[in-house]
Design an enzyme around this catalytic site. Structure first.
Site, short mmCIF file in Angstrom:
data_model
loop_
_atom_site.label_atom_id
_atom_site.label_comp_id
_atom_site.label_asym_id
_atom_site.label_seq_id
_atom_site.Cartn_x
_atom_site.Cartn_y
_atom_site.Cartn_z
N PHE A 105 1.75 36.88 21.95
CA PHE A 105 2.20 35.83 21.03
C PHE A 105 3.61 36.17 20.55
CE2 PHE A 105 2.52 33.15 17.32
CZ PHE A 105 1.96 31.97 17.79
N ASP B 137 2.61 27.45 28.00
CA ASP B 137 1.53 28.44 27.96
C ASP B 137 0.42 27.94 28.90
OD1 ASP B 137 -0.30 30.37 27.21
OD2 ASP B 137 -0.49 29.73 25.15
N LYS C 98 8.33 21.04 16.94
CA LYS C 98 9.59 21.50 16.39
C LYS C 98 10.16 22.65 17.23
CE LYS C 98 7.54 20.78 11.87
NZ LYS C 98 7.04 21.48 10.68
N GLU D 116 11.46 22.26 26.48
CA GLU D 116 10.33 22.90 25.79
C GLU D 116 10.71 24.32 25.37
OE1 GLU D 116 7.76 22.79 24.29
OE2 GLU D 116 6.17 21.55 25.12
N ASP E 55 7.29 29.60 16.21
CA ASP E 55 6.82 29.95 14.88
C ASP E 55 5.46 30.64 14.88
OD1 ASP E 55 5.28 27.54 15.58
OD2 ASP E 55 4.59 27.63 13.50
P1 IMP Z 1 0.39 24.92 25.97
O1 IMP Z 1 -0.74 25.90 25.89
O2 IMP Z 1 1.24 25.14 27.21
O3 IMP Z 1 -0.10 23.52 25.84
O4 IMP Z 1 1.35 25.24 24.73
C1 IMP Z 1 1.21 24.60 23.51
C2 IMP Z 1 2.18 25.05 22.50
O5 IMP Z 1 1.66 26.22 21.90
C3 IMP Z 1 3.60 25.41 22.89
O6 IMP Z 1 4.45 24.32 23.04
C4 IMP Z 1 4.01 26.24 21.69
O7 IMP Z 1 4.47 25.41 20.65
C5 IMP Z 1 2.72 26.92 21.30
N1 IMP Z 1 2.71 28.30 21.78
C6 IMP Z 1 2.17 28.81 22.90
N2 IMP Z 1 2.38 30.13 22.98
C7 IMP Z 1 3.08 30.47 21.87
C8 IMP Z 1 3.63 31.71 21.37
O8 IMP Z 1 3.53 32.80 21.98
N3 IMP Z 1 4.31 31.64 20.19
C9 IMP Z 1 4.46 30.48 19.48
N4 IMP Z 1 3.98 29.30 19.92
C10 IMP Z 1 3.30 29.30 21.09
MG MG Z 2 6.22 23.54 21.73
#
Ligand code: IMP
Ligand code: MG
Length: 186
Positions: free
Chosen positions: A151, A102, A42, A98, A158
């Site tokens: 974060f 992260d 979302k 996106e 969210d």
């Molecule tokens: P990835 O670690 O790049 O696979 O990120 C996975 C998902 O974690 C992202 O698409 C976000 O939805 C969520 N995410 C990562 N960091 C944050 C943050 O600081 N706040 C909120 N959601 C996060």
């Molecule tokens: Mg996301």
């Protein structure tokens, strides 16, 4: 867990200015073509609807909903498709939208998934990039802001499904330093 809004990292005006710049760059790069924006639900929904209105091209929209296994935002790299695309992307110019990259593991999975479906091209636009925590190799074509490893919530992002409607991006302070627990939805 107790959570409270911390300092604002990016205010609403800066976000809107950057969205207009990204829209202009995308409009230039894809001039004369039709673009399919694929939003990752979302979190990317808020950014996507603003970005779409800043792009001066024929644009169509589709959405993917994904979730990593487990209840943590520390992505395992094992991603589950909760909602698939509505239409074929074969031969289409696809721009994945996106909220944040992260570890990059979610995006890596999504890119492999899309590439297997025969698009003409796939590029990526993310509002936020936490470069320091990257674990998977992903090329990001359009970046809103590079942010430090904290974060954040707001503008789609969210914590336990809350704060998505904030027009700005702020740091979230948690009572314990387990920032990842309780925030399941991507
Ligand atoms: P990835 O670690 O790049 O696979 O990120 C996975 C998902 O974690 C992202 O698409 C976000 O939805 C969520 N995410 C990562 N960091 C944050 C943050 O600081 N706040 C909120 N959601 C996060
Ligand atoms: Mg996301």
């Amino acid at each position: 867990m107790e959570a409270a809004l911390g300092a604002t990292l990016i205010d609403a005006e800066a976000i809107q200015r950057r969205v207009r710049e990204l829209g202009a760059a995308i409009s230039r790069d894809y001039r004369g073509r039709e673009l399919l924006l694929v939003g990752v639900l979302k979190g990317a929904a808020v950014f996507l609807v603003d970005l779409a209105r800043a792009i001066e091209l024929p644009v169509t929209l589709d959405f993917l909903a994904v979730s990593s296994y487990g209840a943590s935002t520390k992505t395992s790299g094992i991603v589950r498709i909760l909602k698939d695309l509505d239409a074929s992307i074969e031969g289409r110019d696809v721009l994945v939208v996106e909220d944040i990259v992260d570890s990059g593991l979610t995006l890596r999975y999504i890119l492999d998934y899309l590439h297997a479906r025969g698009p003409a091209s796939v590029r990526v636009c993310t509002l936020l990039d936490k470069q320091a925590t990257r674990r998977a190799e992903v090329v990001i074509d359009y970046t809103g802001f590079v942010i430090p490893n904290c974060f954040v919530v707001g503008y789609g992002l969210d914590y336990a499904e809350l704060y998505r409607n904030l027009p700005f991006v702020a740091e979230l302070r948690l009572a314990s330093n387990e920032a990842s627990e309780g925030a399941g939805a991507l």
